[in-house]
Design a protein around this motif. Structure first.
Motif, PDB file in Angstrom:
ATOM      1  N   ARG A 170      -1.233   0.689 -10.453  1.00  0.00           N
ATOM      2  CA  ARG A 170      -0.758   2.073 -10.542  1.00  0.00           C
ATOM      3  C   ARG A 170      -1.584   2.874 -11.554  1.00  0.00           C
ATOM      4  N   LYS A 171      -1.996   2.202 -12.634  1.00  0.00           N
ATOM      5  CA  LYS A 171      -2.722   2.908 -13.695  1.00  0.00           C
ATOM      6  C   LYS A 171      -4.228   2.976 -13.457  1.00  0.00           C
ATOM      7  N   THR A 172      -4.776   1.988 -12.731  1.00  0.00           N
ATOM      8  CA  THR A 172      -6.233   1.927 -12.585  1.00  0.00           C
ATOM      9  C   THR A 172      -6.722   2.050 -11.149  1.00  0.00           C
ATOM     10  N   GLY A 173      -5.900   1.668 -10.184  1.00  0.00           N
ATOM     11  CA  GLY A 173      -6.341   1.659  -8.798  1.00  0.00           C
ATOM     12  C   GLY A 173      -7.366   0.570  -8.510  1.00  0.00           C
ATOM     13  N   ASN A 174      -7.525  -0.376  -9.443  1.00  0.00           N
ATOM     14  CA  ASN A 174      -8.552  -1.416  -9.328  1.00  0.00           C
ATOM     15  C   ASN A 174      -8.013  -2.624  -8.568  1.00  0.00           C
ATOM     16  N   LEU A 175      -8.255  -2.661  -7.268  1.00  0.00           N
ATOM     17  CA  LEU A 175      -7.765  -3.766  -6.443  1.00  0.00           C
ATOM     18  C   LEU A 175      -8.478  -5.074  -6.741  1.00  0.00           C
ATOM     19  N   ARG A 176      -9.765  -4.996  -7.066  1.00  0.00           N
ATOM     20  CA  ARG A 176     -10.523  -6.213  -7.356  1.00  0.00           C
ATOM     21  C   ARG A 176      -9.964  -6.925  -8.590  1.00  0.00           C
ATOM     22  N   ALA A 177      -9.608  -6.155  -9.616  1.00  0.00           N
ATOM     23  CA  ALA A 177      -9.013  -6.749 -10.813  1.00  0.00           C
ATOM     24  C   ALA A 177      -7.691  -7.430 -10.468  1.00  0.00           C
ATOM     25  N   VAL A 178      -6.883  -6.760  -9.657  1.00  0.00           N
ATOM     26  CA  VAL A 178      -5.600  -7.333  -9.259  1.00  0.00           C
ATOM     27  C   VAL A 178      -5.809  -8.605  -8.441  1.00  0.00           C
ATOM     28  N   GLN A 179      -6.802  -8.604  -7.562  1.00  0.00           N
ATOM     29  CA  GLN A 179      -7.107  -9.789  -6.759  1.00  0.00           C
ATOM     30  C   GLN A 179      -7.428 -10.982  -7.657  1.00  0.00           C
ATOM     31  N   LEU A 180      -8.256 -10.762  -8.667  1.00  0.00           N
ATOM     32  CA  LEU A 180      -8.630 -11.844  -9.585  1.00  0.00           C
ATOM     33  C   LEU A 180      -7.430 -12.335 -10.383  1.00  0.00           C
ATOM     34  N   LEU A 181      -6.602 -11.412 -10.842  1.00  0.00           N
ATOM     35  CA  LEU A 181      -5.440 -11.784 -11.649  1.00  0.00           C
ATOM     36  C   LEU A 181      -4.410 -12.580 -10.848  1.00  0.00           C
ATOM     37  N   LEU A 182      -4.281 -12.256  -9.574  1.00  0.00           N
ATOM     38  CA  LEU A 182      -3.332 -12.973  -8.718  1.00  0.00           C
ATOM     39  C   LEU A 182      -3.917 -14.270  -8.175  1.00  0.00           C
ATOM     40  N   GLY A 183      -5.236 -14.411  -8.263  1.00  0.00           N
ATOM     41  CA  GLY A 183      -5.868 -15.612  -7.731  1.00  0.00           C
ATOM     42  C   GLY A 183      -5.966 -15.615  -6.227  1.00  0.00           C
ATOM     43  N   THR A 185      -7.765 -15.274  -2.664  1.00  0.00           N
ATOM     44  CA  THR A 185      -9.121 -15.526  -2.178  1.00  0.00           C
ATOM     45  C   THR A 185      -9.621 -14.390  -1.299  1.00  0.00           C
ATOM     46  N   LYS A 186      -8.692 -13.597  -0.736  1.00  0.00           N
ATOM     47  CA  LYS A 186      -9.079 -12.496   0.143  1.00  0.00           C
ATOM     48  C   LYS A 186      -8.444 -11.192  -0.334  1.00  0.00           C
ATOM     49  N   MET A 187      -9.239 -10.134  -0.259  1.00  0.00           N
ATOM     50  CA  MET A 187      -8.738  -8.827  -0.670  1.00  0.00           C
ATOM     51  C   MET A 187      -7.588  -8.368   0.217  1.00  0.00           C
ATOM     52  N   ASP A 188      -7.613  -8.738   1.494  1.00  0.00           N
ATOM     53  CA  ASP A 188      -6.534  -8.352   2.411  1.00  0.00           C
ATOM     54  C   ASP A 188      -5.183  -8.835   1.899  1.00  0.00           C
ATOM     55  N   SER A 189      -5.182 -10.022   1.331  1.00  0.00           N
ATOM     56  CA  SER A 189      -3.933 -10.579   0.798  1.00  0.00           C
ATOM     57  C   SER A 189      -3.412  -9.719  -0.346  1.00  0.00           C
ATOM     58  N   THR A 190      -4.327  -9.242  -1.186  1.00  0.00           N
ATOM     59  CA  THR A 190      -3.947  -8.402  -2.319  1.00  0.00           C
ATOM     60  C   THR A 190      -3.389  -7.068  -1.847  1.00  0.00           C
ATOM     61  N   VAL A 191      -4.028  -6.489  -0.844  1.00  0.00           N
ATOM     62  CA  VAL A 191      -3.579  -5.209  -0.294  1.00  0.00           C
ATOM     63  C   VAL A 191      -2.164  -5.335   0.261  1.00  0.00           C
ATOM     64  N   ARG A 192      -1.944  -6.400   1.030  1.00  0.00           N
ATOM     65  CA  ARG A 192      -0.601  -6.615   1.597  1.00  0.00           C
ATOM     66  C   ARG A 192       0.415  -6.902   0.498  1.00  0.00           C
ATOM     67  N   TYR A 193       0.000  -7.677  -0.491  1.00  0.00           N
ATOM     68  CA  TYR A 193       0.922  -8.080  -1.550  1.00  0.00           C
ATOM     69  C   TYR A 193       1.401  -6.889  -2.376  1.00  0.00           C
ATOM     70  N   LEU A 194       0.479  -5.967  -2.640  1.00  0.00           N
ATOM     71  CA  LEU A 194       0.836  -4.787  -3.412  1.00  0.00           C
ATOM     72  C   LEU A 194       1.536  -3.736  -2.566  1.00  0.00           C
ATOM     73  N   GLY A 195       1.423  -3.882  -1.249  1.00  0.00           N
ATOM     74  CA  GLY A 195       2.010  -2.871  -0.372  1.00  0.00           C
ATOM     75  C   GLY A 195       1.216  -1.585  -0.393  1.00  0.00           C
TER      76      GLY A 195
END
Length: 210
Positions: A170-183, A185-195
């Motif tokens: 919400r504060k940064t819009g940085n999906l790549r950072a969120v992907q790394l923090l959640l562990g 392997t695919k960005m699609d998973s992060t996008v779905r996870y965050l909604g």
């Protein structure tokens, strides 16, 4: 008409999710996090406070959180500032930070007599169970959110995993950072996870002027 040609009549079973809210569990808001912390501190529940704080910081799945060992977070007489664990789902390591407040709550829990001699950070109550189960963890989360007046069906163990990364995104819009923090392997998973949906994309686009 022969009876063998008649359509079979089956008893109507209620849907497994009847009366339940399904879908992604909501992350906690900062005000919820602080409200739960205050309640746990006032109740002097050292284990629950340490578990709650580390769940927020680590962003781990429940199955990995309950299996944490003392050595994962504690070495040379102090709680680590950062550590790494192997995820059971992906078999990939993920690193996370342990903030100052969480380190303090962990130190208090590590001094508790209930933890003496335990290899696991959250030992089970029975000898045959080395650590608490994911079901026990889910019950604890339910109790925490209920204690501050939230609807328990809207929150779960994944709420703990999503809470900090939701604020980061919400504060940064940085999906790549969120992907790394959640562990993930695919960005699609992060996008779905965050909604992340069209509204998010439009909001980002509207903030950029050319």
């Amino acid at each position: 008409m022969p009876a063998s040609n008649l359509p079979a009549i089956r008893a109507c079973r209620p849907a497994w999710n009847k009366g339940r809210l399904v879908g992604q569990k909501r992350p906690l808001l900062p005000k919820h996090v602080w409200a739960i912390r205050v309640r746990l501190e006032l109740a002097d529940r050292a284990r629950d406070l340490a578990l709650f704080n580390l769940a927020i910081d680590s962003k781990l799945r429940g199955c990995d959180l309950v299996r944490l060992r003392v050595a994962d977070v504690y070495a040379a007489g102090q709680v680590k500032e950062r550590t790494s664990v192997l995820q059971s789902k992906t078999r990939q390591p993920v690193r996370f930070e342990i903030t100052d407040g969480t380190r303090k709550s962990l130190l208090a829990w590590l001094d508790d007599p209930d933890l003496v001699g335990s290899e696991f950070l959250w030992p089970g109550r029975f000898h045959e169970r080395l650590h608490i189960s994911t079901r026990q963890y889910a019950r604890l989360v339910r109790g925490w959110v209920t204690s501050i007046g939230l609807e328990p069906s809207s929150f779960g163990t994944h709420s703990m995993r999503r809470t900090k990364v939701a604020q980061i995104y919400r504060k940064t819009g940085n999906l790549r950072a969120v992907q790394l923090l959640l562990g993930h392997t695919k960005m699609d998973s992060t996008v779905r996870y965050l909604g992340v949906e069209l509204e998010d994309a439009l909001a980002i686009s509207e903030a950029v002027e050319i």
